[in-house]
Structure formats: structure tokens, C-alpha cells
Design a protein around this motif. Structure first.
Motif, short mmCIF file in Angstrom:
data_model
loop_
_atom_site.label_atom_id
_atom_site.label_comp_id
_atom_site.label_asym_id
_atom_site.label_seq_id
_atom_site.Cartn_x
_atom_site.Cartn_y
_atom_site.Cartn_z
N PRO A 62 8.14 19.14 45.38
CA PRO A 62 8.19 19.94 44.14
C PRO A 62 9.55 19.93 43.46
CG PRO A 62 8.12 21.36 46.07
CD PRO A 62 7.83 19.98 46.55
N ASN A 63 10.63 19.89 44.22
CA ASN A 63 11.95 19.95 43.60
C ASN A 63 12.27 18.67 42.82
OD1 ASN A 63 12.61 22.56 44.62
ND2 ASN A 63 12.96 21.64 46.62
N TRP A 64 11.98 17.52 43.42
CA TRP A 64 12.19 16.27 42.69
C TRP A 64 11.20 16.15 41.54
CZ3 TRP A 64 16.68 14.51 43.37
CH2 TRP A 64 17.31 14.50 44.63
N ALA A 65 9.99 16.67 41.74
CA ALA A 65 9.00 16.66 40.66
C ALA A 65 9.48 17.49 39.48
CB ALA A 65 7.66 17.18 41.17
N LEU A 112 2.32 22.32 39.99
CA LEU A 112 3.37 23.10 40.64
C LEU A 112 2.77 24.35 41.29
CD1 LEU A 112 6.27 23.84 41.33
CD2 LEU A 112 6.53 24.77 39.01
N TYR A 113 1.89 25.03 40.58
CA TYR A 113 1.26 26.20 41.18
C TYR A 113 0.43 25.80 42.39
CZ TYR A 113 -1.26 30.51 41.93
OH TYR A 113 -1.76 31.64 42.53
N HIS A 114 -0.33 24.72 42.28
CA HIS A 114 -1.21 24.30 43.37
C HIS A 114 -0.41 23.89 44.61
CE1 HIS A 114 -4.44 22.34 45.54
NE2 HIS A 114 -3.75 21.21 45.56
N ILE A 117 2.97 27.15 45.18
CA ILE A 117 2.90 28.59 44.98
C ILE A 117 1.59 29.19 45.46
CG2 ILE A 117 3.17 30.47 43.32
CD1 ILE A 117 4.51 28.51 41.41
N ALA A 118 0.47 28.53 45.21
CA ALA A 118 -0.86 29.12 45.44
C ALA A 118 -1.06 29.53 46.89
CB ALA A 118 -1.93 28.11 45.04
N PRO A 119 -1.58 30.74 47.13
CA PRO A 119 -1.83 31.18 48.50
C PRO A 119 -3.06 30.53 49.13
CG PRO A 119 -2.55 32.86 46.94
CD PRO A 119 -1.86 31.80 46.14
N ASN A 120 -3.98 30.07 48.31
CA ASN A 120 -5.14 29.33 48.82
C ASN A 120 -5.76 28.52 47.69
OD1 ASN A 120 -6.91 31.05 47.29
ND2 ASN A 120 -6.88 32.55 48.96
N ASP A 121 -6.78 27.72 48.03
CA ASP A 121 -7.37 26.81 47.05
C ASP A 121 -8.12 27.55 45.95
OD1 ASP A 121 -6.36 24.62 48.32
OD2 ASP A 121 -8.20 24.12 49.40
N TYR A 172 7.81 29.94 40.65
CA TYR A 172 8.08 29.10 41.81
C TYR A 172 9.37 29.53 42.50
CZ TYR A 172 9.97 25.07 44.33
OH TYR A 172 10.54 24.25 45.27
N PHE A 173 10.41 29.76 41.72
CA PHE A 173 11.68 30.16 42.31
C PHE A 173 11.61 31.59 42.86
CE2 PHE A 173 13.28 26.77 39.41
CZ PHE A 173 13.72 25.91 40.41
#
Length: 232
Positions: A62-65, A112-114, A117-121, A172-173
Motif C-alpha cells: 500500500p505505501n508504494w502504491a 486502498l480500503y480493501h 483498512i477493511a476489517p472484512n470482505d 489509512y493513516f
């Protein structure tokens, strides 16, 4: 070869005759490549970098993305500057820009959320859908209507995909660095701001707003590098 077989083959050849599949009159078609301007090629560069960002998200980087996504953000701003500088702004160019924005902001925001961050699908399914749906509808409306004008000041109709993208990045942060924050709270915040993209809110297009967006991207890029290199 029997007569029936020759007749069948002739019928197939006539149905797939390439000459009949080409639009003859130039007035009936849009020569897309011929209409691309320098600004549009910069937009395609943003698409290339945005796709690279999506691939990095899918590789759980995610950071490089995020850094790649900010590169697409820079190119997206550059294409507008170049269009104004060279006087090549047009409805066609606005449609190209809106198409690119899907892959520069909307898809990376959902990914990014998926990924991070996301707690589940299920949460990812709902929040990602809202980002994609409202972001796509917002870009379709802008492609159709263009900018509004209020006493000489241009504005976007509704918040932009950039605003929503920055909200996802901020969450995200927060979820990574602030212990009480989590994917559920982040999802609620992101879900709440998505409908604003198709609201009647006037998001004025000013040099200050662009500067603030650029500053936010720089700060986020610094945080992403600090996380990646273990400083945070």
C-alpha cells in the motif's frame, strides 16, 4: 466440393467481409487517435501510473502504491495546466480526463480500503461499491455538465473524486497510526462522504484548493515512506 458447401462458405464470407464492417463516412465516426492532444497524452500517462498503483495495491504494497497514485495525481494536474496553456481544452478532452480519473483516484481509493483498512470482505464490498458507484456517477455528471460558474468563479458540482480519495488516504493513516481508529470507523466515514460527490455542494476550483491538495499529497507521501522504511 459440393454446391451446398460452396454456397454456405460464400454466405459466411459475405457476412464477415471486413469492408462492410468499416464506417465509411468520416462524419459518422470519431477518429480518437487524431483528436488526442498533448494534454490527453499526459492523461494517458496518468492512466499508466494509476494502473501501476492498482497492481501495487494488489501485491499488498500500500505505501508504494500510494506513491504511484500520487504520481498519477501529479500528471492529472499537469494535463489540465497544459490544456489551459496551449488552449486545447474541449468537451472531448474533458471526457478523456474523466475516464482517466476512474483509474487515478476511484479504483485506487477502493483498493486502498480493501487491502489496508477493511476489517472484512463484507465491509470492503460495501465501501468499495460506494466509492466506485458514486465516483463513477460524479465523473459522468462532470463529463456531461462541465464546470459551474458563480460570479466568474468556477466550481465542481459536488465534491470531487480527489476529495474522496484523500479521505480514504487519511483514514489509512489513522487506522495505521492511531490505536482507537479502525476499519469499521474508517468505513463509516468513507461511506458518509461518498454521496457528497453527487450532491449540490459547490466545490470551488481555486489555486488555494489545488495547493492544499498538493500539500496533502506531499504529507501523505512522506508518511507512506516513513511507514515503509520503519520510522513510524
Amino acid at each position: 466440393m459440393s454446391g451446398e458447401l460452396r454456397k454456405a462458405l460464400r454466405g459466411v464470407r459475405e457476412r464477415v467481409d471486413a469492408a462492410d464492417r468499416v464506417v465509411g463516412e468520416r462524419g459518422d465516426r470519431t477518429d480518437v487517435l487524431a483528436r488526442l492532444t498533448g494534454a490527453d497524452y499526459i492523461s494517458l500517462g496518468a492512466l499508466f501510473v494509476g494502473w501501476g498503483s492498482a497492481l501495487l495495491f494488489l501485491r499488498s504494497e500500500p505505501n508504494w502504491a500510494l506513491l504511484a497514485m500520487f504520481g498519477a495525481f501529479l500528471l492529472d494536474k499537469l494535463d489540465g495546466w497544459w490544456a489551459r496553456r496551449t488552449g486545447v481544452s474541449s468537451p472531448f478532452g474533458r471526457r478523456v480526463d474523466s475516464f482517466i480519473d476512474i483509474f487515478a483516484y476511484v479504483v485506487p481509493g477502493a483498493l486502498l480500503y480493501h487491502v489496508a483498512i477493511a476489517p472484512n470482505d463484507l465491509a470492503s464490498l460495501v465501501v468499495g461499491f460506494l466509492i466506485l458507484a458514486f465516483g463513477g456517477l460524479r465523473l459522468i455528471r462532470h463529463s456531461s455538465e462541465g464546470f459551474g460558474s458563480d460570479e466568474g468563479a468556477s466550481y465542481y458540482h459536488g465534491t470531487t473524486v480527489v476529495h474522496t480519495n484523500l479521505v480514504v488516504v487519511a483514514n489509512y493513516f489513522l487506522a495505521t497510526l492511531v490505536a482507537p481508529w479502525n476499519g469499521w470507523l474508517a468505513g463509516l466515514v468513507v461511506a458518509a462522504v461518498c454521496p457528497l460527490m453527487v450532491s449540490d455542494y459547490k466545490a470551488y476550483k481555486t489555486d488555494v484548493s489545488h495547493a492544499l491538495a498538493g500539500l496533502g499529497a506531499l504529507v501523505a507521501a512522506g508518511l507512506a515512506l516513513a511507514l515503509e522504511w520503519g520510522y513510524l
